[in-house]
Design a protein around this motif. Structure first.
Motif: not given
Length: 343
Positions: A296-310
């Motif tokens: 809860f500090d930094a912004q979301q900038n990581c995508v998980y593969l293969d599901c594609g959630h960020m």
């Protein structure tokens, strides 16, 4: 004429010689002179059985005289001719029978070959059908096993959701009771579970670790930002190492200028994350929907593969891969992390 010599034959007229040759089916096409006809007659003595049969079958019947009928010599010659003709007929009949037997054997062999080929084709078709049925049965078994596995996963997921809802309900009742009775009152409810739906009011912020040099003499991204190093002055190998450490795709990049632009953009994103960590979400004006659901500090900038959630930042994504290695949303295994940039 059979007992006549060459001189006697030469005295006969040409017409008689030709009739003799025609009577016994002897060819006279190569004869030019009368001597040639005499030579042909002499060379064909004694008359062959075939010529004699031809003569007897094509001669014109004539009324024999009484002396000829009574002559025993003529009867003997006639009997000999009949015997020769009968032997020839028997030989022809035997040859025909032999040809018929050969034809029958060939027909029987051909039918046997066709029957064997048909039986082999039928066996091959049966084997193929049986193999296809076994394959279909294996596929059905695999589908049934997969369906059972999916059913078990759905049941486990539903059980987990029910348990989470129960915990949330307990937590809400506990909060309501605390609001009614006051903060000093004790409660028999268990402590609230840590969920993303009800985060603590002031979650602890992880302190950034001091920058350290890499063991392979490559600058890290934090070292480059703190030292204010120009990315254009770094080598291609160092630029690729920085991008690889931060999960940025660079396999298709060929020019150094493209690598420099990617590193600069990554550094700007990192500076924004550091600035967001130093301020709270309310004071910095950052939208809560874009904050990392773990720190809860930094912004979301990581995508998980293969599901594609960020749902997290890159640092929390690295920690998640090193610990559980599964997506917190769908529980699918994480195969790869991709660093994304927001505009």
């Amino acid at each position: 004429m059979q007992q006549m010599n060459s001189s006697a034959l030469s005295q006969l007229p040409l017409k008689s010689l030709k009739k003799y040759l025609e009577a016994y089916n002897l060819s006279s096409a190569a004869a030019i002179e009368k001597d040639d006809l005499v030579r042909i007659i002499l060379n064909t003595r004694p008359i062959s059985d075939e010529s004699e049969v031809y003569y007897r079958s094509h001669r014109k019947p004539a009324a024999p005289s009484t002396a000829e009928e009574a002559s025993p010599i003529s009867r003997v010659f006639n009997e000999i001719g009949d015997m020769i003709a009968g032997n020839v007929d028997k030989q022809e009949q035997k040859q025909q029978e032999r040809q018929q037997r050969q034809q029958q054997q060939q027909d029987a062999y051909r039918r046997q070959q066709q029957q064997q080929q048909h039986e082999a084709y039928q066996r091959q078709q049966q084997h193929q059908q049986e193999a296809f049925r076994r394959q279909q049965q294996q596929q059905r078994q695999q589908q049934e096993a997969y369906a059972r596995q999916q059913q078990i996963r759905r049941e486990q997921h539903e059980a987990m959701l029910r348990q989470r809802r129960e915990q949330q309900e307990i937590y809400r009742r506990q909060q309501q009771q605390q609001q009614q009775t006051g903060p000093s009152s004790s409660s028999n409810y268990p402590p609230p579970p840590h969920t993303n739906l009800y985060p603590p009011p002031n979650p602890p912020r992880p302190q950034p670790s001091p920058p350290a040099m890499r063991s392979d003499n490559f600058l890290s991204l934090d070292d480059m930002i703190q030292s204010k190093v120009d990315p254009a002055s770094l080598s291609v190998r160092t630029l690729k190492a920085i991008l690889k450490a931060n999960f940025v795709e660079h396999a298709h990049v060929l020019e150094k200028s493209d690598l420099v632009s990617r590193v600069q953009r990554l550094a700007e994103e990192r500076q924004k994350d550091l600035a967001a960590r130093n301020n709270t979400s309310s004071s910095s004006g950052v939208d809560d929907a874009t904050l990392c659901r773990i720190c809860f500090d930094a912004q979301q900038n990581c995508v998980y593969l293969d599901c594609g959630h960020m749902v997290s930042c890159m640092d929390c994504g690295k920690q998640l891969v090193s610990t559980k290695n599964e997506c917190p949303i769908c529980r699918e295994p994480i195969l790869k992390l991709v660093h994304v940039f927001r505009s």
